[in-house]
Each structure stands twice: as structure tokens, then as C-alpha cells.
Write an enzyme that holds these catalytic residues in place. Structure first.
Site, PDB file in Angstrom:
ATOM      1  N   TYR A  42       0.834  -1.208   0.000  1.00 20.71           N
ATOM      2  CA  TYR A  42       0.000   0.000   0.000  1.00 20.71           C
ATOM      3  C   TYR A  42       0.870   1.259   0.000  1.00 20.71           C
ATOM      4  CZ  TYR A  42      -4.404  -2.416   1.150  1.00 20.71           C
ATOM      5  OH  TYR A  42      -5.533  -3.184   1.131  1.00 20.71           O
ATOM      6  N   CYS A  98      -3.122  -1.720   9.863  1.00 21.19           N
ATOM      7  CA  CYS A  98      -2.212  -1.173   8.868  1.00 21.19           C
ATOM      8  C   CYS A  98      -2.184   0.340   9.058  1.00 21.19           C
ATOM      9  CB  CYS A  98      -2.733  -1.531   7.479  1.00 21.19           C
ATOM     10  SG  CYS A  98      -1.823  -0.764   6.125  1.00 21.19           S
ATOM     11  N   CYS A 158       4.497   0.988  11.022  1.00 20.83           N
ATOM     12  CA  CYS A 158       3.976   0.080  10.000  1.00 20.83           C
ATOM     13  C   CYS A 158       3.883  -1.263  10.695  1.00 20.83           C
ATOM     14  CB  CYS A 158       4.935   0.003   8.809  1.00 20.83           C
ATOM     15  SG  CYS A 158       4.524  -1.321   7.644  1.00 20.83           S
TER      16      CYS A 158
HETATM   17  N1  DGL Z   1       1.397  -2.974   7.080  1.00 23.57           N
HETATM   18  C1  DGL Z   1       1.156  -1.732   6.449  1.00 23.57           C
HETATM   19  C2  DGL Z   1       1.287  -0.569   7.430  1.00 23.57           C
HETATM   20  O1  DGL Z   1       1.117  -0.756   8.614  1.00 23.57           O
HETATM   21  C3  DGL Z   1       1.779  -1.358   5.152  1.00 23.57           C
HETATM   22  C4  DGL Z   1       2.582  -2.220   4.289  1.00 23.57           C
HETATM   23  C5  DGL Z   1       2.362  -1.859   2.836  1.00 23.57           C
HETATM   24  O2  DGL Z   1       3.082  -0.985   2.297  1.00 23.57           O
HETATM   25  O3  DGL Z   1       1.449  -2.430   2.257  1.00 23.57           O
HETATM   26  O4  DGL Z   1       1.504   0.553   7.055  1.00 23.57           O
END
Ligand code: DGL
Length: 268
Positions: free
Chosen positions: A47, A79, A193
Site C-alpha cells: 500500500y 495497517c 507500520c
Molecule cells: N502494514 C502496512 C502498514 O502498517 C503497510 C505495508 C504496505 O506498504 O502495504 O503501514
């Protein structure tokens, strides 16, 4: 109100990939029995390199469809990228409680003695106004140095699949943060993250023991537990994990999911 909750209704834990496992692990420590649907949008991973509008549309659309299909009692956007962009939009469209995952700037600011805090997140997260607001509210008078570390997302996914991770991914992320003006004074780092705590050992080794790494997973788990307090929970109800991506690659993670009481893995 709680009488109307189906005891088998799960908690939906949503992430772009396996980062949500850090939240699931913390939840399992305090709620080992609650049914869970762990949803990984691996077809959309990462993402962090996407635009705000792409992430918002994708997250709101998928959570809407998943809520219809699985009828969760609560959804957690595990996330930071999705939460800092789409939390209020998702809250507007879904009728269940939504718990977000936002950078743990508040506890980091309380912990830091030097007054210089590092923040590692995705490219999308570090530029969010949401983070500006958290900084203004909880870290005014401190210095917050933000660093995008996109290489850590892939490294965390690889580590979980049992593959060797590229040591440069961790080294470069830490070096880039340290190289910022004032970076030498960092004594506390926010892992903004949910993938990054999966690399805690590697990150701690690179930063050194004198730096505290902070993530929000335990706080999020406590928030979920608080919101569902008093609700009926069917012991032994089905928990499962779904991916929008490749199911064969996902099934390689079965032993890890089994440790969290998830025995069924499907494609969404
Ligand atoms: N796990 C996601 C977050 O906490 C992001 C990882 C991604 O770039 O998809 O930001």
C-alpha cells in the site's frame, strides 16, 4: 445490545499483508478464544507506494465486501498506511466499531529522554496529515524525524515465509533515519507500520540497545478487548485467514497461523 451479538461473530483484522499478525499476536495474548478473520490484501501489497485515493477506495471497498461476507462484530485496520488515510471513510460506511492502527507517537514522546524521536513507516504514511496532527498533539517540543522505509515491508513478508532477508534493507532504513539532521540524538523509534515489528530483532541489532522501539500492537489489542467486553464468545468457533493474493504462497504460512488458532486459509 450485547445480546444481539452472534457468539461466533469474528473480529476482522485487515492488512495489506502479514503485518497484521503483529496485532493478532498481541490480541491472542489477551483474548485467546475470540474468533478471528485475518484478511491480507496481498493482491494490493504494498500500500505504501500507492496514492491516497487508490488506498482509500481499495480499503473501503474490500472492508465493505468482507463485512457483508463474514459479519464481523468489529474490524481492525491493522495497517498504519490504510488507517491514516481511510479510517474516517471506513467508519462512515460500516456500522460496526472500527479500530485503527496509528503511529505510536504518544507513547514514544512520553518515553524519549533525548527529545528526538525517529519514525519508520511507509512512503504514504510518513506524508500523512494524520501524522502531522499526532505530532502536534503529542510531540510538540520534541523533534520527530520521519523516514520512509519501503524495503522493510518486503523484508518482513520474506522473513515470515522463511526466506533470507536482505540485510541491506534494515541497514539502509536505519542509516537513512540516522543521517537526518539531528538523527544521532534519536533514542526512541516508532515502528509506524505493522510489518516492522516482525523485524524487531534485526532493527534492534542495527539501532543498538540504547534505542527503544515502540509499536502500537498491545494498545490496539487492549482497545479491541475493551470494545467487545461483555460480549458472548463461542469457544472453538472458526477462525480463518484469507488473502486476495496467491493462495499457495499464503498456505506456506499455515504453521504460523496455527500458532494463533487459525487453521483454515482461503482465497477471498
Ligand atoms: N502494514 C502496512 C502498514 O502498517 C503497510 C505495508 C504496505 O506498504 O502495504 O503501514
Amino acid at each position: 445490545m450485547t445480546d444481539s451479538i452472534d457468539p461466533t461473530a469474528p473480529i476482522l483484522i485487515f492488512d495489506s499483508g502479514v503485518g497484521g499478525l503483529t496485532v493478532l499476536a498481541a490480541l491472542r495474548e489477551i483474548m485467546p478464544e475470540v474468533p478471528v478473520i485475518f484478511a491480507a490484501d496481498q493482491a494490493g501489497l504494498p500500500y505504501g507506494t500507492k496514492s491516497e485515493s487508490e488506498i482509500a477506495a481499495r480499503v473501503a471497498g474490500l472492508l465493505g465486501r468482507m463485512s457483508e461476507r463474514y459479519r464481523p462484530r468489529l474490524a481492525c485496520i491493522a495497517c498504519n498506511t490504510a488507517s491514516t488515510i481511510a479510517l474516517s471513510m471506513v467508519r462512515d460506511v460500516l456500522e460496526i466499531p472500527i479500530v485503527g492502527t496509528v503511529p505510536a507517537i504518544k507513547p514514544a514522546a512520553a518515553r524519549s529522554k533525548s527529545g528526538t524521536i525517529g519514525l519508520l513507516g511507509t512512503e504514504a504514511t510518513v506524508r500523512q496529515v494524520y501524522v502531522d496532527r499526532l505530532e502536534a498533539e503529542f510531540a510538540s517540543g520534541k523533534r520527530l524525524l520521519r523516514q520512509a522505509a519501503p524495503g522493510l515491508v518486503n523484508a518482513a513478508e520474506a522473513k515470515l515465509r522463511g526466506q533470507d532477508i536482505d540485510p541491506k534493507a534494515v541497514r539502509n532504513a536505519v542509516a537513512a533515519l540516522r543521517a537526518q539532521d539531528g538523527g544521532d540524538a534519536i533514542d526512541t523509534v516508532v515502528l509506524a507500520c505493522t510489518h516492522f515489528p516482525l523485524l524487531n530483532t534485526e532493527l534492534q541489532a542495527e539501532f543498538g540497545d540504547e534505542v527503544d522501539l515502540i509499536d502500537g500492537s498491545r494498545g490496539i489489542a487492549r482497545r479491541i478487548a475493551h470494545l467487545i467486553e461483555g460480549q458472548p464468545i463461542a469457544r472453538g468457533a472458526l477462525s480463518r485467514a484469507v488473502t486476495t493474493g496467491d493462495i499457495d504462497a499464503f498456505r506456506q504460512l499455515s504453521p504460523i497461523f496455527a500458532t494463533y488458532g487459525i487453521d483454515r486459509l482461503d482465497r477471498f
